[in-house]
Design a protein around this motif. Structure first.
Motif, PDB file in Angstrom:
ATOM      1  N   SER A 189      -9.510   7.861  -1.160  1.00 48.23           N
ATOM      2  CA  SER A 189      -8.048   7.807  -1.096  1.00 48.23           C
ATOM      3  C   SER A 189      -7.580   7.024   0.125  1.00 48.23           C
ATOM      4  O   SER A 189      -6.557   6.314   0.067  1.00 48.23           O
ATOM      5  N   ILE A 190      -8.316   7.139   1.231  1.00 51.86           N
ATOM      6  CA  ILE A 190      -7.972   6.372   2.430  1.00 51.86           C
ATOM      7  C   ILE A 190      -8.155   4.887   2.159  1.00 51.86           C
ATOM      8  O   ILE A 190      -7.315   4.045   2.521  1.00 51.86           O
ATOM      9  N   THR A 191      -9.264   4.561   1.500  1.00 50.78           N
ATOM     10  CA  THR A 191      -9.487   3.161   1.110  1.00 50.78           C
ATOM     11  C   THR A 191      -8.384   2.674   0.184  1.00 50.78           C
ATOM     12  O   THR A 191      -7.918   1.534   0.275  1.00 50.78           O
ATOM     13  N   GLY A 192      -7.945   3.560  -0.712  1.00 47.91           N
ATOM     14  CA  GLY A 192      -6.852   3.207  -1.619  1.00 47.91           C
ATOM     15  C   GLY A 192      -5.565   2.901  -0.889  1.00 47.91           C
ATOM     16  O   GLY A 192      -4.819   1.990  -1.278  1.00 47.91           O
ATOM     17  N   LEU A 193      -5.296   3.644   0.204  1.00 48.46           N
ATOM     18  CA  LEU A 193      -4.100   3.371   1.003  1.00 48.46           C
ATOM     19  C   LEU A 193      -4.126   1.966   1.581  1.00 48.46           C
ATOM     20  O   LEU A 193      -3.148   1.218   1.494  1.00 48.46           O
ATOM     21  N   PHE A 194      -5.253   1.606   2.180  1.00 47.55           N
ATOM     22  CA  PHE A 194      -5.344   0.284   2.802  1.00 47.55           C
ATOM     23  C   PHE A 194      -5.341  -0.830   1.759  1.00 47.55           C
ATOM     24  O   PHE A 194      -4.784  -1.905   1.986  1.00 47.55           O
ATOM     25  N   THR A 195      -5.964  -0.569   0.607  1.00 47.70           N
ATOM     26  CA  THR A 195      -5.931  -1.565  -0.468  1.00 47.70           C
ATOM     27  C   THR A 195      -4.506  -1.745  -0.983  1.00 47.70           C
ATOM     28  O   THR A 195      -4.067  -2.870  -1.263  1.00 47.70           O
ATOM     29  N   ALA A 196      -3.776  -0.637  -1.096  1.00 48.81           N
ATOM     30  CA  ALA A 196      -2.385  -0.716  -1.556  1.00 48.81           C
ATOM     31  C   ALA A 196      -1.510  -1.483  -0.585  1.00 48.81           C
ATOM     32  O   ALA A 196      -0.482  -2.050  -0.984  1.00 48.81           O
ATOM     33  N   MET A 197      -1.888  -1.524   0.683  1.00 49.16           N
ATOM     34  CA  MET A 197      -1.113  -2.275   1.660  1.00 49.16           C
ATOM     35  C   MET A 197      -1.415  -3.780   1.608  1.00 49.16           C
ATOM     36  O   MET A 197      -0.585  -4.587   2.022  1.00 49.16           O
ATOM     37  N   SER A 198      -2.586  -4.163   1.102  1.00 49.11           N
ATOM     38  CA  SER A 198      -3.016  -5.567   1.158  1.00 49.11           C
ATOM     39  C   SER A 198      -2.945  -6.281  -0.182  1.00 49.11           C
ATOM     40  O   SER A 198      -2.545  -7.453  -0.251  1.00 49.11           O
ATOM     41  N   LEU A 199      -3.340  -5.605  -1.256  1.00 57.42           N
ATOM     42  CA  LEU A 199      -3.462  -6.264  -2.562  1.00 57.42           C
ATOM     43  C   LEU A 199      -2.145  -6.836  -3.096  1.00 57.42           C
ATOM     44  O   LEU A 199      -2.142  -7.941  -3.651  1.00 57.42           O
ATOM     45  N   ALA A 225       8.958  10.517  -0.656  1.00 58.94           N
ATOM     46  CA  ALA A 225       9.083  11.742   0.132  1.00 58.94           C
ATOM     47  C   ALA A 225       9.047  12.995  -0.735  1.00 58.94           C
ATOM     48  O   ALA A 225       8.754  14.089  -0.231  1.00 58.94           O
ATOM     49  N   PHE A 226       9.318  12.863  -2.036  1.00 57.28           N
ATOM     50  CA  PHE A 226       9.389  14.026  -2.910  1.00 57.28           C
ATOM     51  C   PHE A 226       8.229  14.057  -3.910  1.00 57.28           C
ATOM     52  O   PHE A 226       8.307  14.713  -4.941  1.00 57.28           O
ATOM     53  N   ILE A 227       7.155  13.324  -3.574  1.00 56.82           N
ATOM     54  CA  ILE A 227       5.953  13.290  -4.415  1.00 56.82           C
ATOM     55  C   ILE A 227       4.760  13.714  -3.567  1.00 56.82           C
ATOM     56  O   ILE A 227       4.645  13.329  -2.399  1.00 56.82           O
ATOM     57  N   SER A 228       3.873  14.484  -4.153  1.00 58.22           N
ATOM     58  CA  SER A 228       2.706  14.959  -3.414  1.00 58.22           C
ATOM     59  C   SER A 228       1.382  14.503  -4.010  1.00 58.22           C
ATOM     60  O   SER A 228       0.340  14.607  -3.353  1.00 58.22           O
ATOM     61  N   THR A 229       1.397  13.995  -5.237  1.00 56.48           N
ATOM     62  CA  THR A 229       0.152  13.560  -5.879  1.00 56.48           C
ATOM     63  C   THR A 229      -0.388  12.306  -5.192  1.00 56.48           C
ATOM     64  O   THR A 229       0.319  11.287  -5.115  1.00 56.48           O
ATOM     65  N   PRO A 230      -1.637  12.338  -4.703  1.00 56.56           N
ATOM     66  CA  PRO A 230      -2.180  11.184  -3.974  1.00 56.56           C
ATOM     67  C   PRO A 230      -2.132   9.874  -4.757  1.00 56.56           C
ATOM     68  O   PRO A 230      -1.786   8.832  -4.200  1.00 56.56           O
ATOM     69  N   VAL A 231      -2.485   9.925  -6.038  1.00 54.23           N
ATOM     70  CA  VAL A 231      -2.494   8.690  -6.830  1.00 54.23           C
ATOM     71  C   VAL A 231      -1.099   8.083  -6.911  1.00 54.23           C
ATOM     72  O   VAL A 231      -0.926   6.852  -6.759  1.00 54.23           O
ATOM     73  N   LEU A 232      -0.092   8.916  -7.143  1.00 53.67           N
ATOM     74  CA  LEU A 232       1.278   8.403  -7.223  1.00 53.67           C
ATOM     75  C   LEU A 232       1.746   7.875  -5.863  1.00 53.67           C
ATOM     76  O   LEU A 232       2.452   6.856  -5.795  1.00 53.67           O
ATOM     77  N   LEU A 233       1.353   8.537  -4.794  1.00 51.16           N
ATOM     78  CA  LEU A 233       1.720   8.059  -3.463  1.00 51.16           C
ATOM     79  C   LEU A 233       1.106   6.687  -3.195  1.00 51.16           C
ATOM     80  O   LEU A 233       1.760   5.802  -2.633  1.00 51.16           O
ATOM     81  N   ILE A 234      -0.139   6.504  -3.600  1.00 54.46           N
ATOM     82  CA  ILE A 234      -0.799   5.210  -3.404  1.00 54.46           C
ATOM     83  C   ILE A 234      -0.111   4.129  -4.240  1.00 54.46           C
ATOM     84  O   ILE A 234       0.113   3.002  -3.769  1.00 54.46           O
ATOM     85  N   LEU A 235       0.248   4.466  -5.479  1.00 55.92           N
ATOM     86  CA  LEU A 235       0.926   3.487  -6.338  1.00 55.92           C
ATOM     87  C   LEU A 235       2.298   3.107  -5.771  1.00 55.92           C
ATOM     88  O   LEU A 235       2.681   1.927  -5.791  1.00 55.92           O
TER      89      LEU A 235
END
Length: 418
Positions: A48-58, A95-105
């Motif tokens: 999930s951490i890798t997903g965060l950084f990928t979501a910032m760059s891709l 701010a009103f979402i807690s699911t990691p996948v949705l947060l990354i998207l």
């Protein structure tokens, strides 16, 4: 004329754009830090951490074509007002979402919107800062960006404990309000756009987009050099960023606090180097500075692999950060001087796509490398790669090329005489 321009004041909206970068980058820094801490606390895994950084760059790669077209074809105000409103809305929804996948998207959506807005801002800064003012404008934006990312993570960690992830994301949403606010301060129509409107027929739309930007970067030799060097620098620094914690904590036997200080010293060096380069490059070619600063970073990384003194590491990271900050200004100044105003948006977007491609490649390979190679050999290899590539670029481009500032100086002279 040159001395007057050098000592002149930057346009007010350039300073406003720098302020927008400071505030929004601070918001990004605090949000990504809070997200990382939240994911860690919930034990959702390193992927999930890798997903965060990928979501910032891709997204900067995916939307590079659209970003170039928007920056070159539309007035900045027209592009930034809806982009800013969308940034606020998306971040508010996070701010009103807690699911990691949705947060990354949703983080990827934020990054995509910023990937479109950033070239618009950069083109506006370059177009509004002709001649010697260009390096000073690039330095001001670079210093603001570095300061924002310096403050953001520390504030994010504090706010995460105080108000939780939702509170941090609401603060981040508030910081994005600066984008539409600054857009209202920009001229309704850019000078480049007005010049293009009068010089071309409506049936002949301007060339723009990712492919056009890449062609521009390849065609202009000064731009091609700094882009190659900058892409290599982005790749190697991303690799070393991943293993930096192991180098400082394990090899140097330093505390977590000292590791944080090393990161802060690098960021402080970036701010210092950007400010110095902005002044020095106002009346000088930026290409030699770009080459020398990459060499300096390469030597610093290689030296870090053999040091055993923590104070010496601090001094080394300060110098390397300063060289990295100076390179950013030299690169931006070179691109601004070498590329015509009507093509700058596409060139900036293409350049951003290349940098983020290097970042994604580094992210995907650094995890594997970190498990196979110790931090010191990785630092040594990163430094050697930068030095080798810099020597290669220098040897390949030894033939003289037209002076990078000729296009800009000719334009300024024409404006003065008209």
């Amino acid at each position: 004329m040159t001395s007057a321009a050098t000592s002149g004041r930057l346009p007010g909206h350039v300073t406003a754009i720098a302020g927008a970068f400071l505030v929004s980058c601070m918001g990004d820094g605090l949000a990504i830090t809070a997200l990382m801490l939240d994911f860690h606390d919930r034990g959702v895994g390193s992927a999930s951490i890798t997903g965060l950084f990928t979501a910032m760059s891709l997204p900067a790669i995916v939307f590079a074509d659209l970003a170039g077209r928007v920056a070159d074809r539309y007035p900045a105000r027209r592009a930034l007002l809806p982009a800013g409103a969308a940034l606020v809305a998306v971040c508010f929804g996070m701010a009103f979402i807690s699911t990691p996948v949705l947060l990354i998207l949703l983080l990827a959506a934020l990054s995509g919107l910023m990937a479109v807005a950033a070239p618009v801002f950069t083109k506006t800064v370059l177009d509004a800062s002709p001649g010697p003012l260009m390096s000073r404008a690039a330095a001001q934006v670079s210093m603001a960006t570095s300061l924002g990312f310096l403050i953001g993570p520390a504030v994010g960690a504090i706010l995460k404990d105080a108000v939780g992830l939702r509170g941090v994301l609401l603060v981040d949403a508030a910081t994005y309000l600066v984008v539409p606010a600054v857009a209202l301060l920009l001229p309704a129509h850019s000078g480049a756009e007005q010049e293009h409107t009068t010089s071309q027929q409506p049936s002949s739309p301007p060339k723009s987009g990712l492919q056009h930007g890449l062609r521009i970067l390849i065609r202009e030799a000064p731009a091609a050099r700094v882009v190659v060097l900058g892409t290599a620098l982005a790749f190697t620094l991303q690799i070393t960023n991943v293993v930096e914690v192991y180098l400082v904590r394990d090899d140097y036997q330093a505390s977590s606090f000292m590791f944080g200080l090393v990161t802060m010293v690098w960021a402080a060096g970036q701010i210092l180097g950007s400010g110095i380069a902005g002044r020095i490059l106002a009346q000088r070619s930026a290409q030699p500075a770009a080459t020398l600063t990459v060499v300096a970073v390469g030597l610093a990384l290689a030296t870090a692999a053999i040091l055993n003194s923590l104070p010496a590491l601090f001094a080394l990271m300060l110098a390397a950060g300063a060289a990295n900050g100076a390179f950013g200004v030299a690169r931006q100044t070179t691109l601004g001087r070498a590329v015509e105003p009507e093509h700058r948006g596409s060139a900036v977007a293409a350049h951003s796509a290349l940098l983020n491609t290097a970042t994604v490649l580094a992210l995907t390979s650094s995890g594997v490398l970190a498990t196979m190679v110790a931090p010191r050999p990785l630092y040594a290899a990163a430094g050697a790669l930068l030095l080798l590539l810099t020597a290669t670029v220098y040897l390949v481009h030894r033939k003289p090329v037209p002076r990078e500032g000729a296009v800009e100086i000719a334009r300024v002279a024409r404006d003065v005489t008209s």
